[in-house]
Design a protein around this motif. Structure first.
Motif, PDB file in Angstrom:
ATOM      1  N   VAL A   1       0.878  -1.174   0.000  1.00 13.90           N
ATOM      2  CA  VAL A   1       0.000   0.000   0.000  1.00 13.90           C
ATOM      3  C   VAL A   1       0.912   1.218   0.000  1.00 13.90           C
ATOM      4  O   VAL A   1       1.770   1.358   0.866  1.00 13.90           O
ATOM      5  CB  VAL A   1      -0.930   0.009   1.232  1.00 13.90           C
TER       6      VAL A   1
ATOM      7  N   LYS B   1       1.289  -4.575  -8.431  1.00 17.10           N
ATOM      8  CA  LYS B   1       0.594  -5.111  -7.255  1.00 17.10           C
ATOM      9  C   LYS B   1       0.511  -4.095  -6.127  1.00 17.10           C
ATOM     10  O   LYS B   1      -0.023  -4.385  -5.066  1.00 17.10           O
ATOM     11  CB  LYS B   1       1.281  -6.388  -6.770  1.00 17.10           C
ATOM     12  N   TRP B   2       1.053  -2.899  -6.348  1.00 14.87           N
ATOM     13  CA  TRP B   2       0.966  -1.845  -5.343  1.00 14.87           C
ATOM     14  C   TRP B   2      -0.386  -1.165  -5.455  1.00 14.87           C
ATOM     15  O   TRP B   2      -0.911  -0.969  -6.547  1.00 14.87           O
ATOM     16  CB  TRP B   2       2.064  -0.816  -5.537  1.00 14.87           C
ATOM     17  N   GLU B   3      -0.950  -0.789  -4.330  1.00 12.10           N
ATOM     18  CA  GLU B   3      -2.202  -0.039  -4.294  1.00 12.10           C
ATOM     19  C   GLU B   3      -1.871   1.381  -3.847  1.00 12.10           C
ATOM     20  O   GLU B   3      -1.280   1.568  -2.789  1.00 12.10           O
ATOM     21  CB  GLU B   3      -3.186  -0.694  -3.325  1.00 12.10           C
TER      22      GLU B   3
ATOM     23  N   ALA C   1      -6.974  -1.179   3.175  1.00 13.09           N
ATOM     24  CA  ALA C   1      -5.965  -1.837   2.332  1.00 13.09           C
ATOM     25  C   ALA C   1      -4.733  -2.199   3.157  1.00 13.09           C
ATOM     26  O   ALA C   1      -4.169  -3.275   2.994  1.00 13.09           O
ATOM     27  CB  ALA C   1      -5.585  -0.932   1.167  1.00 13.09           C
TER      28      ALA C   1
END
Length: 135
Positions: free
Chosen positions: A16, A44-46, A69
């Motif tokens: 995150v 795949k990072w938010e 998250a």
């Protein structure tokens, strides 16, 4: 280990990424663009924008989404954010002066400390004597 000549990007694990504002936002974006994105696949990072303007626009929903998250992913990078004063509230056109998100994040993440220690390097003087400009 990888070098600048490596053709393949390495897959970064889920994380995150909480964006802040001001100079840290600008500097971190330069790091992402020039040294991270060319070498790491960050798909795949938010990403969550916790700038005052975005918190205001979302009625602080973005803060709660970032906390949720963080609970799920359990790997978090947070840029510095500002807690707006009444003057900044007016300058930024905010509906209200949103409080610091750090307390809500600590509560949401079961007391995880948000560390923001200054890095001291021998021989390097902190601060600046001349204006710093970026192009």
């Amino acid at each position: 280990y990888f070098s600048a000549s490596s053709a393949a990007r390495v897959a970064a694990p889920p994380m995150v990424f909480i964006k802040g504002e001001e100079m840290s936002r600008y500097a971190t974006q330069l790091i992402l663009d020039n040294w991270i994105e060319p070498h790491l696949d960050t798909s795949k990072w938010e990403f969550f924008d916790l700038s005052c303007v975005n918190r205001d626009a979302t009625e602080d929903k973005v803060l709660h989404d970032a906390i949720d998250a963080g609970k799920r992913v359990r790997a978090i990078f947070k840029e510095p954010t500002i807690t707006p004063t009444e003057v900044q509230k007016k300058l930024l056109g905010l509906k209200k002066a949103w409080g610091s998100p750090n307390g809500a994040m600590r509560r949401g993440w079961n007391g995880i400390t948000i560390s923001r220690d200054t890095i001291h390097i021998d021989g390097l003087e902190l601060g600046f004597k001349k204006q710093v400009l970026f192009e």
